[in-house]
Design a protein around this motif. Sequence first.
Motif, short mmCIF file in Angstrom:
data_model
loop_
_atom_site.label_atom_id
_atom_site.label_comp_id
_atom_site.label_asym_id
_atom_site.label_seq_id
_atom_site.Cartn_x
_atom_site.Cartn_y
_atom_site.Cartn_z
N PRO A 117 9.65 -16.27 -16.15
CA PRO A 117 9.29 -16.17 -14.73
C PRO A 117 7.80 -15.86 -14.56
CG PRO A 117 11.35 -15.03 -15.12
CD PRO A 117 10.81 -15.41 -16.48
N LEU A 133 12.25 -12.94 -4.63
CA LEU A 133 12.69 -14.09 -5.41
C LEU A 133 13.42 -13.57 -6.64
CD1 LEU A 133 12.74 -17.17 -5.81
CD2 LEU A 133 10.61 -16.94 -7.11
N TRP A 134 14.73 -13.81 -6.69
CA TRP A 134 15.59 -13.35 -7.79
C TRP A 134 15.74 -14.44 -8.84
CZ3 TRP A 134 20.21 -15.68 -9.31
CH2 TRP A 134 21.00 -14.97 -10.22
N HIS A 135 15.59 -14.06 -10.11
CA HIS A 135 15.85 -14.96 -11.23
C HIS A 135 17.08 -14.45 -11.99
CE1 HIS A 135 11.97 -17.11 -10.92
NE2 HIS A 135 11.48 -15.94 -10.57
N TYR A 163 24.97 -16.31 -11.13
CA TYR A 163 25.04 -15.67 -12.45
C TYR A 163 26.39 -15.95 -13.12
CZ TYR A 163 24.40 -12.12 -16.07
OH TYR A 163 24.26 -11.49 -17.27
N CYS A 217 18.13 -16.99 -21.91
CA CYS A 217 17.06 -16.67 -20.95
C CYS A 217 16.11 -15.68 -21.61
CB CYS A 217 17.62 -16.12 -19.64
SG CYS A 217 18.51 -14.56 -19.82
N ASP A 266 18.41 -22.29 -9.70
CA ASP A 266 19.21 -21.13 -10.12
C ASP A 266 18.61 -19.82 -9.63
OD1 ASP A 266 21.07 -22.70 -11.45
OD2 ASP A 266 19.97 -22.65 -13.35
N ALA A 267 17.63 -19.88 -8.76
CA ALA A 267 17.03 -18.68 -8.19
C ALA A 267 17.49 -18.50 -6.74
CB ALA A 267 15.51 -18.77 -8.26
N SER A 295 9.62 -21.23 -19.53
CA SER A 295 10.65 -20.80 -18.59
C SER A 295 10.58 -19.31 -18.25
CB SER A 295 12.04 -21.14 -19.13
OG SER A 295 12.31 -20.43 -20.33
N ASP A 315 17.66 -13.85 -14.99
CA ASP A 315 17.43 -12.88 -16.07
C ASP A 315 17.13 -11.49 -15.54
OD1 ASP A 315 14.94 -13.35 -15.03
OD2 ASP A 315 13.97 -13.82 -16.94
#
Length: 345
Positions: free
Chosen positions: A123, A220-222, A330, A7, A185-186, A121, A224
Motif C-alpha cells: 500500500p 482507505l482500507w486495504h 476479507y 499480502c 479489494d479496498a 502491491s 492487509d
Amino acid sequence: MSFLRNCWYFAGWADELAEGAPLARTIVGEAILFWRDGESLFAVADRCPHRLAPLHMGRTRGATVRCGYHGLTFDGASGRCIDNPHGAITGALAIRTYPCVERHRILWVWTGDPDRADPASIPDMGFVDTAGEHAFSKGYMYTAAGHKLLEDNILDLSHADYLHPATLGGGSITRTRAHVEERGDAVFVQWLASGEPAIPIFRPEMPDPMIDTDMWTEVLWHPDGVMILRTGATPMGRPREEGIDTWNAHVMTPETAATTHYFYCNSRNYRTDDPAYNAAMAAGLRVAFEQEDKPMIEAQQRALGDADLFDLRPALLAIDNGSTRARRIYARLVANEAAQPSEPA
C-alpha cells in the motif's frame, strides 16, 4: 481463525530493527524473526526444527542465525542449515524464510506464496517519506483484540464523537452521512461536513475557534489491515489548499485471532517546524488511542470471547456500511485462498 496470507503485512517500524538487534514478532499466528545485515533484511521462522526452540534466543551474525540451544546455524536467505555441530545436515534441518522489504520507514513481510510477493502491491504510504521531522509522529500499541474489531473502529469514525469528544469528536461525524465505495479489494469511506465548527484538535488553527468550516475525513482500507486516513478543515467556502490537512495511517497487523499489532502515524501541513507542538500532538493521540479506544475494544473482545462478531448476529446500523463491506471482502479473499492448492511450508 483463518487469515489472509498473500499480502504484505506491516511487521514493524524500520527503526525497531537496529543492526545487530533482531526483532521477534508473531504475525497471523506465525512466529517470525527479523534481522538486518547492512542493506540486507532477513525474515525466518522463529523456531529451530530440532527442538523447536525460539531462534531469537540465539545469535544472528551476518546473514546467519545460530540456535542458542544446540548450536545449529541457518542461512537467513535460503533457510538451509549450514552448520550442525552434532552430525550430518539433512533436509529436515531447514527453516522457512519470508520475503521482507523496507519501504516508507516500515518493515513489510509476505506470509503467503513467496512467488507472488510483488513489492509493487505494498500500500502507498508515501506521505511518511515526505513528512518533515517536526511534522511527523508514530507509535505502536499492542492490543488484546482481533484485527477486525480495530478496523471496524476506523471505518466508522462516528465513535470519535463519544470516545474522543474533547479532541477528535465534536458531533460533526455523527451529523454527516458517510459516502462508501469499494475500490477493487479496498474500501473507501468519506465524510464531508460543512457549516460545522472544526473538531476540537483543529479549532486553535482556525481564524476563530468556532468558525463554520468545511471538513473532510477520508479512510482507505486495504485487506492487509493498512488504513490511510486523511482529515482536515478550512473556513467554510474556502479551498482545501487554504486549510489544514493531515495524513495518517492506522495499521492492524493480526498477531492471533484475539491480539493485534496496532501501528499508527500522523503527519500534517501546518506547524511543520514546531517540535513542541509535534510532541503535544503525539501525546494527545497516544491518550486517544491507548486510554480511550483500546479499553473499549479490548472489552468488546472479552465480551465476544472466541466468537466472531457476525456469528452473534449484532444489530447493524447505517454507520456500519464501511466495516461490513470490508469484512465481506476479507472473508471472500480468505475463502479464495483456502480454495487454492496448499502451499508448501
